[in-house]
Design a protein around this motif. Structure first.
Motif, mmCIF file in Angstrom:
data_model
loop_
_atom_site.group_PDB
_atom_site.id
_atom_site.type_symbol
_atom_site.label_atom_id
_atom_site.label_comp_id
_atom_site.label_asym_id
_atom_site.label_seq_id
_atom_site.Cartn_x
_atom_site.Cartn_y
_atom_site.Cartn_z
ATOM 1 N N ASN A 31 -71.742 44.019 86.957
ATOM 2 C CA ASN A 31 -72.368 43.262 85.875
ATOM 3 C C ASN A 31 -72.125 43.845 84.489
ATOM 4 O O ASN A 31 -72.392 43.198 83.490
ATOM 5 C CB ASN A 31 -73.877 43.182 86.113
ATOM 6 N N ALA A 32 -71.648 45.080 84.450
ATOM 7 C CA ALA A 32 -71.466 45.687 83.137
ATOM 8 C C ALA A 32 -70.455 46.830 83.204
ATOM 9 O O ALA A 32 -70.256 47.428 84.254
ATOM 10 C CB ALA A 32 -72.799 46.214 82.615
ATOM 11 N N THR A 33 -69.828 47.070 82.062
ATOM 12 C CA THR A 33 -68.948 48.245 81.949
ATOM 13 C C THR A 33 -69.510 49.138 80.855
ATOM 14 O O THR A 33 -69.842 48.667 79.767
ATOM 15 C CB THR A 33 -67.512 47.818 81.589
ATOM 16 N N PHE A 34 -69.626 50.418 81.191
ATOM 17 C CA PHE A 34 -70.167 51.385 80.237
ATOM 18 C C PHE A 34 -69.023 52.235 79.701
ATOM 19 O O PHE A 34 -68.367 52.936 80.462
ATOM 20 C CB PHE A 34 -71.208 52.282 80.910
ATOM 21 N N LEU A 35 -68.802 52.144 78.405
ATOM 22 C CA LEU A 35 -67.735 52.906 77.773
ATOM 23 C C LEU A 35 -68.394 53.937 76.863
ATOM 24 O O LEU A 35 -69.095 53.575 75.916
ATOM 25 C CB LEU A 35 -66.850 51.957 76.964
ATOM 26 N N GLU A 36 -68.173 55.217 77.167
ATOM 27 C CA GLU A 36 -68.739 56.245 76.293
ATOM 28 C C GLU A 36 -67.666 56.701 75.327
ATOM 29 O O GLU A 36 -66.585 57.121 75.737
ATOM 30 C CB GLU A 36 -69.234 57.435 77.121
ATOM 31 N N ILE A 37 -67.994 56.606 74.037
ATOM 32 C CA ILE A 37 -67.009 56.980 73.029
ATOM 33 C C ILE A 37 -67.551 58.093 72.141
ATOM 34 O O ILE A 37 -68.759 58.255 71.984
ATOM 35 C CB ILE A 37 -66.593 55.760 72.163
ATOM 36 N N ASN A 38 -66.624 58.875 71.597
ATOM 37 C CA ASN A 38 -67.000 60.017 70.761
ATOM 38 C C ASN A 38 -66.032 60.098 69.588
ATOM 39 O O ASN A 38 -64.823 59.935 69.761
ATOM 40 C CB ASN A 38 -66.923 61.301 71.603
ATOM 41 N N ASP A 39 -66.579 60.310 68.399
ATOM 42 C CA ASP A 39 -65.710 60.407 67.217
ATOM 43 C C ASP A 39 -65.771 61.791 66.578
ATOM 44 O O ASP A 39 -65.295 61.990 65.463
ATOM 45 C CB ASP A 39 -66.078 59.335 66.190
ATOM 46 N N GLY A 40 -66.388 62.742 67.284
ATOM 47 C CA GLY A 40 -66.419 64.108 66.771
ATOM 48 C C GLY A 40 -67.519 64.374 65.756
ATOM 49 O O GLY A 40 -67.737 65.520 65.376
ATOM 50 N N SER A 41 -68.218 63.336 65.337
ATOM 51 C CA SER A 41 -69.248 63.546 64.311
ATOM 52 C C SER A 41 -70.456 64.294 64.857
ATOM 53 O O SER A 41 -71.218 64.874 64.108
ATOM 54 C CB SER A 41 -69.676 62.201 63.713
ATOM 55 N N CYS A 42 -70.633 64.261 66.163
ATOM 56 C CA CYS A 42 -71.691 65.026 66.803
ATOM 57 C C CYS A 42 -71.335 65.216 68.268
ATOM 58 O O CYS A 42 -70.346 64.662 68.748
ATOM 59 C CB CYS A 42 -73.050 64.321 66.676
ATOM 60 N N PHE A 43 -72.156 65.969 68.957
ATOM 61 C CA PHE A 43 -71.861 66.245 70.354
ATOM 62 C C PHE A 43 -71.983 64.994 71.228
ATOM 63 O O PHE A 43 -71.169 64.751 72.115
ATOM 64 C CB PHE A 43 -72.814 67.328 70.875
ATOM 65 N N SER A 44 -73.012 64.204 70.947
ATOM 66 C CA SER A 44 -73.302 63.050 71.803
ATOM 67 C C SER A 44 -72.239 61.970 71.727
ATOM 68 O O SER A 44 -71.583 61.781 70.701
ATOM 69 C CB SER A 44 -74.638 62.433 71.400
ATOM 70 N N ASN A 45 -72.115 61.252 72.829
ATOM 71 C CA ASN A 45 -71.276 60.059 72.850
ATOM 72 C C ASN A 45 -72.155 58.855 72.536
ATOM 73 O O ASN A 45 -73.372 58.898 72.689
ATOM 74 C CB ASN A 45 -70.689 59.854 74.245
ATOM 75 N N LEU A 46 -71.491 57.775 72.136
ATOM 76 C CA LEU A 46 -72.190 56.509 71.991
ATOM 77 C C LEU A 46 -71.855 55.673 73.219
ATOM 78 O O LEU A 46 -70.686 55.493 73.557
ATOM 79 C CB LEU A 46 -71.742 55.779 70.721
ATOM 80 N N GLN A 47 -72.883 55.186 73.898
ATOM 81 C CA GLN A 47 -72.642 54.340 75.064
ATOM 82 C C GLN A 47 -72.493 52.896 74.608
ATOM 83 O O GLN A 47 -73.398 52.339 73.988
ATOM 84 C CB GLN A 47 -73.807 54.469 76.058
ATOM 85 N N CYS A 48 -71.326 52.314 74.948
ATOM 86 C CA CYS A 48 -71.081 50.918 74.607
ATOM 87 C C CYS A 48 -71.151 50.109 75.899
ATOM 88 O O CYS A 48 -70.486 50.446 76.877
ATOM 89 C CB CYS A 48 -69.708 50.743 73.981
ATOM 90 N N VAL A 49 -71.951 49.076 75.901
ATOM 91 C CA VAL A 49 -72.160 48.300 77.123
ATOM 92 C C VAL A 49 -71.532 46.919 76.974
ATOM 93 O O VAL A 49 -71.867 46.167 76.051
ATOM 94 C CB VAL A 49 -73.660 48.160 77.431
ATOM 95 N N PHE A 50 -70.600 46.615 77.888
ATOM 96 C CA PHE A 50 -69.930 45.310 77.887
ATOM 97 C C PHE A 50 -70.435 44.508 79.081
ATOM 98 O O PHE A 50 -70.546 45.048 80.184
ATOM 99 C CB PHE A 50 -68.412 45.473 78.017
ATOM 100 N N ASP A 51 -70.678 43.235 78.871
ATOM 101 C CA ASP A 51 -71.047 42.372 79.998
ATOM 102 C C ASP A 51 -69.894 42.278 80.982
ATOM 103 O O ASP A 51 -68.731 42.309 80.577
ATOM 104 C CB ASP A 51 -71.379 40.947 79.501
ATOM 105 N N GLY A 52 -70.223 42.147 82.262
ATOM 106 C CA GLY A 52 -69.194 42.038 83.288
ATOM 107 C C GLY A 52 -68.325 40.803 83.096
ATOM 108 O O GLY A 52 -67.134 40.819 83.413
#
Length: 461
Positions: A31-52
């Motif tokens: 039902n969904a795809t979770f893409l974790e992206i990081n741009d180096g601005s901090c340690f954490s990733n941003l979780q991007c959620v796409f509908d299936g």
RNA sequence: UCCCCUGUAGCUCAGCUGGCAGAGCAAGUGGCUGUUAACCACUGGGUCCGUGGUUCGAAUCCGCGCGGGGGAGCCA
């Protein structure tokens, strides 16, 4: 440009954003795809959620959005319904800017050893660990300047190339524009009058002698720059190219120097603990458990003081545990230094007044004629982190020391001039920036706390 | 410069006194699931660092070379 750091620190207000970053991991469900992206601005990733069922366009792009790919993701910032992150991006567009083919991109969606990553120094900043190190290195450099600037010190740029071989702090790299291949063919002696500076020149092993000249004019000064040592040393705490901080204060004696060093170390640790929280928590969790507690205890401790003579007495009392038996006059071995701070003192300790024979010529001679006003700051685990001294400011005594050691007094003419004209007691110390980095990150190998390590037989990248 | 360890799948490693090349992770396929160091099943994947030797037979033993790691010295 929107950064991950900015979004994660924001309220989930449903605003629409487009963010550009690199893919760290991808998890696909029906039902969904979770893409974790990081741009180096901090340690954490941003979780991007796409509908299936987001559509063919996104599905096609998603196939190429593998670990390491650069992407632009559009969506709205919403509160995350799951634990693990306060906000996430409800994504509606995906553009792959640059692919990272899975069969050739070296970094995988898994942990890698530091040894392996050392071999791909151009890609390792894309990992959690090296991203955190890089951000922390930046912060610590800022902290160094803040500390001195807040206290009225002037940043002095000492030279990197030097034609004086009298710095006396280690083997030097020669710098030359002579054609070595041609000289090797011809044989015969080298005519250095034809070299760039008209004489032999080197890369600096220390800015101290130079910065002392500005100390005798500006009062409080410091250097912070690269330093080069051609020692054939192969350890986890030596580099051929490293960064060193060397403050120097006029009208100051050894106790002033000790106080400055202690204040400096505590300031740096506080900065790391207070301003690099997310990164240092990662090191505490994954690299050196107990790191934060240790740094906090050092920050709130009072550094012990001990003379070399007393230190040797303590060591001799336990000499059976040492490989190298301690005695008065010996240079303190790594095992001795660690025993003093880890077992005797159980914290940082400043050892002072070493025998003159094992210290540099420029250190102020004590009245006993046997010891000099040197100090080493020793901390648990790392050992020596700072070395410094009160300088010999008496012309006659300094000249006598230079002659006693058989050094070429003519080479020191300008250094001696400082003692001929308006001399004053002064003191300073040196702190290896990478050793500080090892301390605040818990990373053991010094080659991992500098972006591109330079060591014996190692100058790739 | 000295001492010790090590080199096997993309990565981390196992492979015993020499006898058919293995695991976990990663990757691919399928399944399942608001997942999050995801999970389950299956599949593909090897110049056992190079070189010379010992042996019927070498990833395994020996010599040499190259690479990596750790410790010591030097020091920051």
């Amino acid at each position: 440009m929107t950064s991950v750091r900015e979004l994660i620190g924001s309220r989930a207000d449903g605003r629409r954003v487009v963010i550009k970053a690199w893919v760290r991991t991808k998890r696909e469900t029906k039902n969904a795809t979770f893409l974790e992206i990081n741009d180096g601005s901090c340690f954490s990733n941003l979780q991007c959620v796409f509908d299936g069922d987001a559509g063919a366009g996104i599905a096609t792009a998603m196939e190429k959005a593998t670990t390491g790919a650069s992407v632009a993701v559009g969506g709205t910032l919403v509160e995350s319904p799951a634990a693990g992150q306060p906000v996430e991006l409800k994504a509606d567009s995906l553009e792959v800017i640059g692919v990272a083919p899975v069969d050739s991109y070296p970094l995988q969606k898994k942990a890698h050893s530091l040894e392996f990553l050392r071999g791909i120094a151009h890609l390792r900043p894309r990992t959690n660990t090296f991203g955190a190190i890089a951000r922390m290195r930046n912060q610590m450099a800022f902290a160094v300047h803040s500390f001195f600037q807040e206290r009225g010190f002037n940043y002095v740029h000492t030279p990197i190339i030097t034609a004086s071989d009298c710095e006396g702090a280690g083997e030097m790299f020669q710098a030359t524009t002579l054609d070595l291949d041609a000289l090797a063919k011809n044989g015969g002696p080298v005519d250095y009058s034809k070299d760039f500076f008209g004489k032999k020149s080197y890369l600096s092993v220390s800015g101290q002698l130079n910065v002392e000249t500005y100390c005798m004019a500006l009062g409080k000064v410091y250097t912070f720059g690269p330093t080069f040592r051609a020692e054939n040393s192969n350890t986890t705490r030596h580099l051929a190219e490293f960064w060193m901080i060397e403050p120097e204060i006029a009208f100051a004696e050894l106790p002033d120097n000790m106080a400055l060093a202690e204040e400096f170390v505590k300031y740096l640790l506080s900065w790391a603990l207070d301003r690099c929280r997310e990164d240092i928590e990662f090191f505490d969790k994954r690299v050196q458990p107990g790191l934060i507690a240790m740094l906090e205890s050092v920050r709130s401790s009072r550094f012990a003081h001990m003379t070399y003579t007393d230190a040797v007495k303590e060591l001799v009392a336990h000499e059976e545990i040492f490989e190298f038996k301690p005695y008065w006059g010996c240079d303190l071995q790594t095992e001795h230094e660690r025993y003093l701070s880890e077992t005797i003192v159980k914290g940082p300790v400043i050892v002072t007044d070493y025998p003159k024979e094992i210290k540099a010529f420029y250190m102020r001679l004590n009245d006993d004629g046997k010891t000099v006003r040197a100090m080493d700051v020793l901390v648990p685990i790392i050992g020596e982190i700072i070395g410094g001294s009160e300088r010999e400011y008496r012309y006659d005594v300094l000249l006598a020391r230079i002659r006693e050691l058989g050094l070429d007094e003519k080479a020191y003419w300008w250094y001696l001039d400082l003692r001929r004209f308006g001399t004053a007691p002064h003191a300073g110390f040196g702190l290896g920036f990478e050793r500080l980095m090892r301390y605040v990150t818990g990373i053991e190998n010094i080659r991992d706390v500098i972006p591109f390590p330079r060591a014996v037989k190692q100058a790739e990248f």
